[in-house]
Write a protein that holds these residues in place. Structure first.
Motif, PDB file in Angstrom:
ATOM      1  N   MET A  13      46.939  33.505  35.945  1.00 36.66           N
ATOM      2  CA  MET A  13      45.921  34.166  36.742  1.00 36.66           C
ATOM      3  C   MET A  13      45.091  35.122  35.910  1.00 36.66           C
ATOM      4  SD  MET A  13      47.402  34.954  40.392  1.00 36.66           S
ATOM      5  CE  MET A  13      49.142  34.802  40.556  1.00 36.66           C
ATOM      6  N   ASP A  14      43.891  35.345  36.393  1.00 36.86           N
ATOM      7  CA  ASP A  14      43.025  36.294  35.708  1.00 36.86           C
ATOM      8  C   ASP A  14      43.203  37.687  36.306  1.00 36.86           C
ATOM      9  OD1 ASP A  14      41.536  36.447  38.079  1.00 36.86           O
ATOM     10  OD2 ASP A  14      39.981  35.104  37.351  1.00 36.86           O
ATOM     11  N   ARG A  15      42.610  38.643  35.659  1.00 33.93           N
ATOM     12  CA  ARG A  15      42.733  40.054  36.037  1.00 33.93           C
ATOM     13  C   ARG A  15      42.353  40.298  37.496  1.00 33.93           C
ATOM     14  NH1 ARG A  15      42.863  44.900  33.975  1.00 33.93           N
ATOM     15  NH2 ARG A  15      43.149  44.187  31.865  1.00 33.93           N
ATOM     16  N   GLU A  16      41.209  39.804  37.922  1.00 34.66           N
ATOM     17  CA  GLU A  16      40.734  40.048  39.283  1.00 34.66           C
ATOM     18  C   GLU A  16      41.682  39.473  40.333  1.00 34.66           C
ATOM     19  OE1 GLU A  16      36.662  38.897  39.822  1.00 34.66           O
ATOM     20  OE2 GLU A  16      36.085  39.828  37.924  1.00 34.66           O
ATOM     21  N   THR A  17      42.227  38.308  40.071  1.00 31.62           N
ATOM     22  CA  THR A  17      43.137  37.673  41.023  1.00 31.62           C
ATOM     23  C   THR A  17      44.427  38.471  41.165  1.00 31.62           C
ATOM     24  OG1 THR A  17      42.243  35.514  40.416  1.00 31.62           O
ATOM     25  CG2 THR A  17      44.324  35.529  41.606  1.00 31.62           C
ATOM     26  N   ILE A  18      44.960  38.953  40.050  1.00 30.03           N
ATOM     27  CA  ILE A  18      46.193  39.749  40.084  1.00 30.03           C
ATOM     28  C   ILE A  18      45.953  41.051  40.843  1.00 30.03           C
ATOM     29  CG2 ILE A  18      47.818  41.064  38.669  1.00 30.03           C
ATOM     30  CD1 ILE A  18      47.469  38.809  36.539  1.00 30.03           C
ATOM     31  N   ILE A  19      44.868  41.736  40.526  1.00 25.64           N
ATOM     32  CA  ILE A  19      44.553  42.991  41.210  1.00 25.64           C
ATOM     33  C   ILE A  19      44.371  42.740  42.701  1.00 25.64           C
ATOM     34  CG2 ILE A  19      42.808  44.810  41.453  1.00 25.64           C
ATOM     35  CD1 ILE A  19      42.395  44.525  38.367  1.00 25.64           C
ATOM     36  N   SER A  20      43.638  41.710  43.047  1.00 25.37           N
ATOM     37  CA  SER A  20      43.400  41.373  44.453  1.00 25.37           C
ATOM     38  C   SER A  20      44.700  41.060  45.181  1.00 25.37           C
ATOM     39  CB  SER A  20      42.450  40.180  44.534  1.00 25.37           C
ATOM     40  OG  SER A  20      42.281  39.781  45.861  1.00 25.37           O
ATOM     41  N   PHE A  21      45.589  40.316  44.536  1.00 24.79           N
ATOM     42  CA  PHE A  21      46.868  39.967  45.153  1.00 24.79           C
ATOM     43  C   PHE A  21      47.647  41.221  45.536  1.00 24.79           C
ATOM     44  CE2 PHE A  21      51.445  39.455  44.749  1.00 24.79           C
ATOM     45  CZ  PHE A  21      51.674  38.475  45.700  1.00 24.79           C
ATOM     46  N   PHE A  22      47.802  42.140  44.604  1.00 20.53           N
ATOM     47  CA  PHE A  22      48.565  43.352  44.890  1.00 20.53           C
ATOM     48  C   PHE A  22      47.839  44.242  45.901  1.00 20.53           C
ATOM     49  CE2 PHE A  22      50.804  42.182  40.934  1.00 20.53           C
ATOM     50  CZ  PHE A  22      52.096  42.214  41.427  1.00 20.53           C
ATOM     51  N   GLN A  23      46.512  44.307  45.830  1.00 16.47           N
ATOM     52  CA  GLN A  23      45.759  45.099  46.799  1.00 16.47           C
ATOM     53  C   GLN A  23      45.966  44.567  48.217  1.00 16.47           C
ATOM     54  OE1 GLN A  23      41.717  45.075  45.320  1.00 16.47           O
ATOM     55  NE2 GLN A  23      41.986  47.065  44.331  1.00 16.47           N
ATOM     56  N   GLN A  24      46.028  43.259  48.362  1.00 15.84           N
ATOM     57  CA  GLN A  24      46.251  42.659  49.684  1.00 15.84           C
ATOM     58  C   GLN A  24      47.599  43.080  50.255  1.00 15.84           C
ATOM     59  OE1 GLN A  24      45.769  38.429  49.323  1.00 15.84           O
ATOM     60  NE2 GLN A  24      43.631  38.596  48.732  1.00 15.84           N
ATOM     61  N   HIS A  25      48.514  43.475  49.390  1.00 15.94           N
ATOM     62  CA  HIS A  25      49.839  43.920  49.823  1.00 15.94           C
ATOM     63  C   HIS A  25      49.963  45.442  49.790  1.00 15.94           C
ATOM     64  CE1 HIS A  25      50.562  39.672  48.962  1.00 15.94           C
ATOM     65  NE2 HIS A  25      51.460  39.786  49.916  1.00 15.94           N
ATOM     66  N   GLY A  26      48.825  46.143  49.650  1.00 17.43           N
ATOM     67  CA  GLY A  26      48.818  47.603  49.691  1.00 17.43           C
ATOM     68  C   GLY A  26      49.364  48.274  48.447  1.00 17.43           C
ATOM     69  N   ILE A  27      49.323  47.569  47.312  1.00 19.42           N
ATOM     70  CA  ILE A  27      49.861  48.107  46.063  1.00 19.42           C
ATOM     71  C   ILE A  27      48.740  48.215  45.026  1.00 19.42           C
ATOM     72  CG2 ILE A  27      51.478  47.709  44.158  1.00 19.42           C
ATOM     73  CD1 ILE A  27      53.172  46.049  46.131  1.00 19.42           C
ATOM     74  N   LEU A  28      48.582  49.399  44.460  1.00 24.34           N
ATOM     75  CA  LEU A  28      47.657  49.576  43.352  1.00 24.34           C
ATOM     76  C   LEU A  28      48.413  49.250  42.070  1.00 24.34           C
ATOM     77  CD1 LEU A  28      46.071  52.985  44.383  1.00 24.34           C
ATOM     78  CD2 LEU A  28      45.144  50.701  44.756  1.00 24.34           C
ATOM     79  N   VAL A  29      47.740  48.616  41.143  1.00 23.13           N
ATOM     80  CA  VAL A  29      48.412  48.228  39.909  1.00 23.13           C
ATOM     81  C   VAL A  29      47.659  48.803  38.717  1.00 23.13           C
ATOM     82  CG1 VAL A  29      47.247  45.975  39.860  1.00 23.13           C
ATOM     83  CG2 VAL A  29      49.386  46.248  38.639  1.00 23.13           C
ATOM     84  N   GLU A  30      48.405  49.455  37.811  1.00 22.82           N
ATOM     85  CA  GLU A  30      47.796  50.057  36.626  1.00 22.82           C
ATOM     86  C   GLU A  30      47.160  48.970  35.753  1.00 22.82           C
ATOM     87  OE1 GLU A  30      50.896  52.153  34.563  1.00 22.82           O
ATOM     88  OE2 GLU A  30      50.748  53.887  35.902  1.00 22.82           O
ATOM     89  N   PRO A  31      46.015  49.280  35.123  1.00 21.15           N
ATOM     90  CA  PRO A  31      45.356  48.294  34.251  1.00 21.15           C
ATOM     91  C   PRO A  31      46.287  47.756  33.164  1.00 21.15           C
ATOM     92  CG  PRO A  31      43.922  50.182  34.599  1.00 21.15           C
ATOM     93  CD  PRO A  31      45.260  50.528  35.212  1.00 21.15           C
ATOM     94  N   GLU A  32      47.121  48.637  32.589  1.00 19.81           N
ATOM     95  CA  GLU A  32      48.052  48.196  31.543  1.00 19.81           C
ATOM     96  C   GLU A  32      49.086  47.220  32.103  1.00 19.81           C
ATOM     97  OE1 GLU A  32      47.580  51.454  32.340  1.00 19.81           O
ATOM     98  OE2 GLU A  32      46.351  52.140  30.662  1.00 19.81           O
ATOM     99  N   ALA A  33      49.464  47.422  33.352  1.00 14.24           N
ATOM    100  CA  ALA A  33      50.424  46.521  33.995  1.00 14.24           C
ATOM    101  C   ALA A  33      49.798  45.150  34.217  1.00 14.24           C
ATOM    102  CB  ALA A  33      50.912  47.108  35.318  1.00 14.24           C
TER     103      ALA A  33
END
Length: 78
Positions: A13-33
């Motif tokens: 997955m690309d960066r945007e997809t990973i960020i979007s996935f976690f956001q949909q579950h109410g989780i913010l994810v650090e850029p380094e993560a």
């Protein structure tokens, strides 16, 4: 429907997809993560399901700690 809109989570997955996935579950994810997840090639669903508690912010240290464990151990902790 799959939480990623039908996209296979087995594909890298690309960066945007990973960020979007976690956001949909109410989780913010650090850029380094996010970078670490991309480089690890791990399945995002495996990471998400491996979290005992769903944190507000998913840090690089949390990801590293989870991915250091064998997949079998991750599932046993749930």
């Amino acid at each position: 429907m799959h939480p990623l809109g039908g996209m296979s989570v087995l594909a890298k997955m690309d960066r945007e997809t990973i960020i979007s996935f976690f956001q949909q579950h109410g989780i913010l994810v650090e850029p380094e993560a996010v970078d670490y997840i991309i480089n690890s090639g791990e399945n995002v669903m495996d990471i998400f399901e491996g979290l005992k508690e769903k944190p507000l912010v998913l840090s690089l240290n949390m990801i590293k700690s989870l991915l250091e464990k064998p997949k079998k151990e991750r599932k046993e902790e749930l």
